[in-house]
Structure formats: structure tokens, C-alpha cells
Design an enzyme around this catalytic site. Structure first.
Site, short mmCIF file in Angstrom:
data_model
loop_
_atom_site.label_atom_id
_atom_site.label_comp_id
_atom_site.label_asym_id
_atom_site.label_seq_id
_atom_site.Cartn_x
_atom_site.Cartn_y
_atom_site.Cartn_z
N HIS A 39 0.81 -1.22 0.00
CA HIS A 39 0.00 0.00 0.00
C HIS A 39 0.84 1.27 0.00
CE1 HIS A 39 0.51 -0.25 4.48
NE2 HIS A 39 0.56 1.06 4.36
N ASP A 53 0.34 -7.72 1.46
CA ASP A 53 0.70 -6.31 1.60
C ASP A 53 2.22 -6.13 1.59
OD1 ASP A 53 0.16 -3.62 1.67
OD2 ASP A 53 0.02 -3.50 3.85
N SER A 85 4.83 2.56 7.93
CA SER A 85 4.52 1.42 7.07
C SER A 85 5.71 1.05 6.19
CB SER A 85 3.32 1.73 6.19
OG SER A 85 2.15 1.82 6.96
#
Length: 502
Positions: free
Chosen positions: A136, A166, A240
Site C-alpha cells: 500500500h 501487503d 509502514s
């Protein structure tokens, strides 16, 4: 005269006593004054002076160890900045008819696009510029800028993407870089120290410390294949893709998401385990895509009620709720109703454990399953094949038709499953059973999880082909009984236990 002499003697005695008293007082004052002078005398340490507290050598060692970890891992952490083109149709009438009438002017809308920038993190996994991050973070990015620890900037190129975990791999044109050391995420334990690295809110190369709060977290809703490490190390937007490391400075996870009601840190963060991430990374670098193993079963968790219905002493393993025709599982002898309690010598704690092990296995590899089948423990060998491309998730659609006949049981009603209803539910026209058309709110059926559109194939392990079968079985059910239902919900087949009204 006698009286005068006596008084004089008395006075002499009192004077001597006074002198002695004064001498004693003087001595005491001397000590006190001397002590005070000693306190304030130059070159003498004060009795009230603060000394450094004694610190355990173990704690001092740990503090130095954490600093060493940061010095070692820090240069492997990168800042990832992406630019995406966002396109949206804007109506020229939006200022007059924003809601609810704006949609009526959609034919007159004008295409609009703009650039959107976002920040994330990544970690160098090789000296020649391979970087692992989150899917993402770089998804749909037009431009990727990578900033290293030494402030050098590079253009990033996507090597491979895997939305199901992911995970993404990108590459920069550089050599001689410092790469992180891999750790074994299967060996981590709840309670051990971990450090999270990244660039939260754009603050580059930030490190936070915490512990492993839990392992094997699933059903978080982030990815298809979830086996997250949960930690209370502060993870915020921008973290992230950054590394989660143990106290040896080894990579054990990729920071992926946070659970938050405010958008900021609230003590619950999730990381993809390094073993899963490494397997995905190697396939992305080697082939540009991820190939997953498949054995052809639909599985579900075993709760206390299901355990009782299937004759288990405790809730363990995963229940096989369906077996695909011609699949490796069918060829190996696995049947619906079997309970898989182990795979390759590892206990199947939950659905995710089995699913992830099968998915990460190489196509063509042999898996040894420990299965409870009809009350007996057997060992079966099944060979994986590649996950079929045509296998997609089917969502349940609700039917608005077919209430010709009803048959109520503990808060729900059913009717014939016609070809038309089966089509609406996304099922085969040849599907057999009865379809639930109504579930009473707050009933036992509602609490058990039954939904309108569910197709009942079995009741208490007895086949239900049509409404006649359903009506023949229901009279034998007494109040307080537990009914085992086998359900098809939009192509997903599983068991549900229903406690009838007592």
C-alpha cells in the site's frame, strides 16, 4: 551564724554544679559547631551531597545494546516518497447541486486530475539495492523517491507487488549498501523486546521500543493472508514498510498497520512476520509474482459447540467444510467433516496457520496432514498444486423472492431453492437444499450467525435436498437441542451450530 554558713555552703555547691553544666553544654556546642564547619569546610564532601545511583550492570549493558542496535539497523532503513495521479470527475454544477442532486449531472462532469504525495518506509535487504516495503506504500505510484540514511536520493523501481500479504519489493541503482540481517519470526515469543524503525509523520529515521504483544493475529482485515505480529512499539502513519527488529538487530517483521480510533498511535500495531515476507520477496525478485500452494479444501475454525458435535474432547484443529472435486485433498482421501489437527509436524492452532503453511509451500511439495476422521486419527499425504486463477471470493447476495412456503425453526424461515433463487445467490442452477428467507432479529438463529440467503445442505449430518427433507427432520428436534447445520453462503461452505429455544 549557723544558718548563714549553711546557706553559703549551699551556694558554693550550686555554683560548682552550674560550672559543670556549662562545661557540658560547651562541649556539646563544640561538637555541633565543629560538625557544621566540617560540612561547609572547603575540600570536604557534604553529607547531603547527591551521589550517582547504583545501576545494575545488566541494565547498563541493555541500554548500550539498544544503542548498538540503532547504530546497526539505522543505515538500512529508507524513506520512501511516492507521487500518485488522482483522477476524479467533477461536475460544473457541483457548487449548485452538491447533494443529493449532483449525480444527476454526471454526463456533464469534467475530468480532473492532480498529484498526491505520500510518505512511507522501507528496509534494505541486499547490498545491491533491493528494498522491501508495503504494497500500500507504493501501489499505483507514478514516481518513487528513496532517501537513504546518508540523505542520498534515488529513483525507485517496482520489482514486484503482492497485495495478498501487503508486501512489495522495489530496487534502486546502488552498490555496496548496508543490508539488514534476517531473523526467524517463528521463534519470537510474546513479551520479548522489539524495536520499530521508520519515518512517522515525515520524521525520518525514528525508532521506538516495545514488546511483542501477541503473535498469529488474523482477521484484522488488512490482507488476505494474515499472521501478524502484534506489538505496542509506537507505530504511526509513515512507519509502514519499516523494519521491526529483535534485540539482536535481526529483522523479524515489516511494520504494516495500526489499530486506531484517532488515526494515531494507540498501543496496537501489526507487522508481517519476516518468514512470510522473505518467502514472498524471493518469489517477487525471481519471478515477479507469487505462486501459492493449494490442496482444494474449505476450512473453518472449531469452537466448543462444533467440537462437541464432532466428538472432540476439546476445541482444536480446523474443520474441513468442503472438498473440491478432483482436488489434491480429495485424491488424498480427505472428506468433509474431517478435522486437521497438524501439518508437517506443526499443530494447526487455527485456520490461518493451516492456510498460510499451504499457501507458502512450493507447488508440487508433499504435505503430511494429521487428521481426525470419523473419530480416528490418521496421517494423510497430500501434494500441493498452484492456486487456481479462477478461484475468486464470492459474496453472498440476498434473495427478494421465494417465500411461497415457510417452515420456522428457532427464529428463521426457509423455502424451496429454485433455479432463479440460486442464480441470484451466485450459485449453480443445480444447487440443492433449502434457502433461508427470513431470520428474526435477536433470535438464536440470528445470534448463531445465520443470514437470509444461506442455503442449508445438511441438518445434524442428514442431507437436505429439498423442503420435504427439511420438514422430515425438524419434528425430531426438541427444545434445547443443538442443531448442526451445513451452510452454503454464496459459494462458501461451512458448519454452524444452532441452539434451539429452551
Amino acid at each position: 551564724g549557723f544558718t548563714t554558713l549553711k546557706l553559703q555552703s549551699y551556694n558554693d555547691w550550686m555554683n560548682k554544679k552550674t560550672v559543670v553544666f556549662l562545661v557540658i553544654v560547651a562541649i556539646i556546642l563544640g561538637f555541633l559547631i565543629g560538625g557544621s564547619l566540617k560540612v561547609f569546610s572547603p575540600g570536604q564532601p557534604s553529607q547531603t551531597q547527591a551521589y550517582p545511583p547504583r545501576v545494575s550492570e545488566e541494565l547498563t549493558g541493555e541500554n548500550l545494546a539498544f544503542s548498538d542496535i540503532v547504530k546497526t539497523v539505522g543505515p538500512t532503513v529508507v524513506n520512501i516518497s511516492t507521487t500518485k495521479t488522482i483522477r476524479k470527475n467533477l461536475s460544473p454544477f457541483r457548487h449548485f447541486f452538491e447533494s443529493p442532486f449532483g449525480d444527476f449531472f454526471e454526463p456533464f462532469s469534467i475530468p480532473k486530475k492532480w498529484k498526491e504525495q505520500s510518505l512511507g518506509s522501507g528496509v534494505l535487504v541486499s547490498s545491491d539495492g533491493y528494498i522491501m516495503t508495503n504494497y500500500h506504500v507504493v501501489d499505483k505510484a507514478d514516481e518513487i523517491k528513496v532517501t537513504l540514511f546518508n540523505k542520498q536520493n534515488y529513483k525507485g523501481k517496482i520489482v514486484g507487488l503482492d497485495p495478498k500479504t501487503d508486501i512489495a519489493v522495489i530496487k534502486i541503482s546502488a552498490k555496496g549498501l548496508m543490508a539488514i540481517k534476517w531473523g526467524n519470526s517463528d521463534g519470537i515469543q510474546v513479551g520479548e523486546f522489539v524495536l520499530a524503525f521508520g519515518n512517522p509523520y515525515g520524521f525520518s529515521h525514528t525508532v521506538t521500543m516495545g514488546i511483542v504483544s501477541a503473535v498469529g493475529r488474523a482477521n484484522v482485515g488488512i490482507a488476505d493472508y494474515e499472521d501478524f505480529i502484534q506489538t505496542d512499539a509506537a507505530i504511526n502513519p509513515g512507519n509502514s514498510g519499516g523494519p521491526l527488529v529483535n534485540i539482536r538487530g535481526e529483522l523479524i517483521g515489516i511494520n504494516t498497520a495500526i489499530f486506531s480510533r484517532t488515526g494515531g498511535y494507540q498501543g496496537i500495531g501489526f507487522a508481517v512476520p519476516s518468514n512470510m515476507a522473505e518467502s514472498v520477496m524471493k518469489q517477487l525478485i525471481r519471478e515477479g509474482r507469487v505462486t501459492r500452494g493449494w490442496i482444494g479444501v474449505t476450512i473453518q475454525g472449531v469452537n466448543a459447540e462444533l467440537a462437541m458435535e464432532f466428538g472432540l474432547d476439546k476445541a482444536e484443529g480446523v474443520l474441513v467444510s468442503d472438498v473440491f472435486r478432483g482436488s489434491p485433498a480429495e485424491k488424498a482421501g480427505i472428506k468433509r467433516g474431517d478435522i486437521i489437527i497438524g501439518i508437517n509436524g506443526k499443530q494447526t492452532r487455527n485456520v490461518q496457520t493451516l492456510r498460510n503453511i499451504v499457501a507458502q509451500s512450493k507447488v508440487g511439495s508433499a504435505l503430511k496432514l494429521e487428521v481426525i476422521s470419523e473419530g480416528k486419527t490418521v496421517f494423510l499425504k497430500v501434494t500441493t498444486v498452484e492456486f487456481p486463477k479462477e478461484m475468486v471470493e464470492v459474496n453472498t447476495e440476498e434473495s427478494e423472492e421465494g417465500m411461497a412456503e415457510e417452515n420456522a425453526l428457532a427464529g428463521f424461515s426457509v423455502t424451496y431453492l429454485t433455479a432463479g433463487i440460486a442464480k441470484q445467490l451466485g450459485l449453480s442452477r443445480d444447487e440443492q437444499g433449502v434457502v433461508i428467507v427470513k431470520v428474526e432479529p435477536y433470535s438464536d438463529a440470528d445470534k448463531a450467525g445465520l443470514k437470509r440467503g444461506d442455503v442449508i445442505h445438511e441438518m445434524n449430518k442428514k442431507r437436505v435436498i429439498n423442503l420435504r427433507d427439511f420438514n422430515n427432520i425438524t419434528p425430531n428436534i426438541r427444545k434445547g437441542d443443538t442443531v448442526l447445520l451445513f451452510i452454503n453462503r454464496g459459494g462458501k461452505k461451512f458448519y454452524i451450530t444452532l441452539k434451539t429455544y429452551s
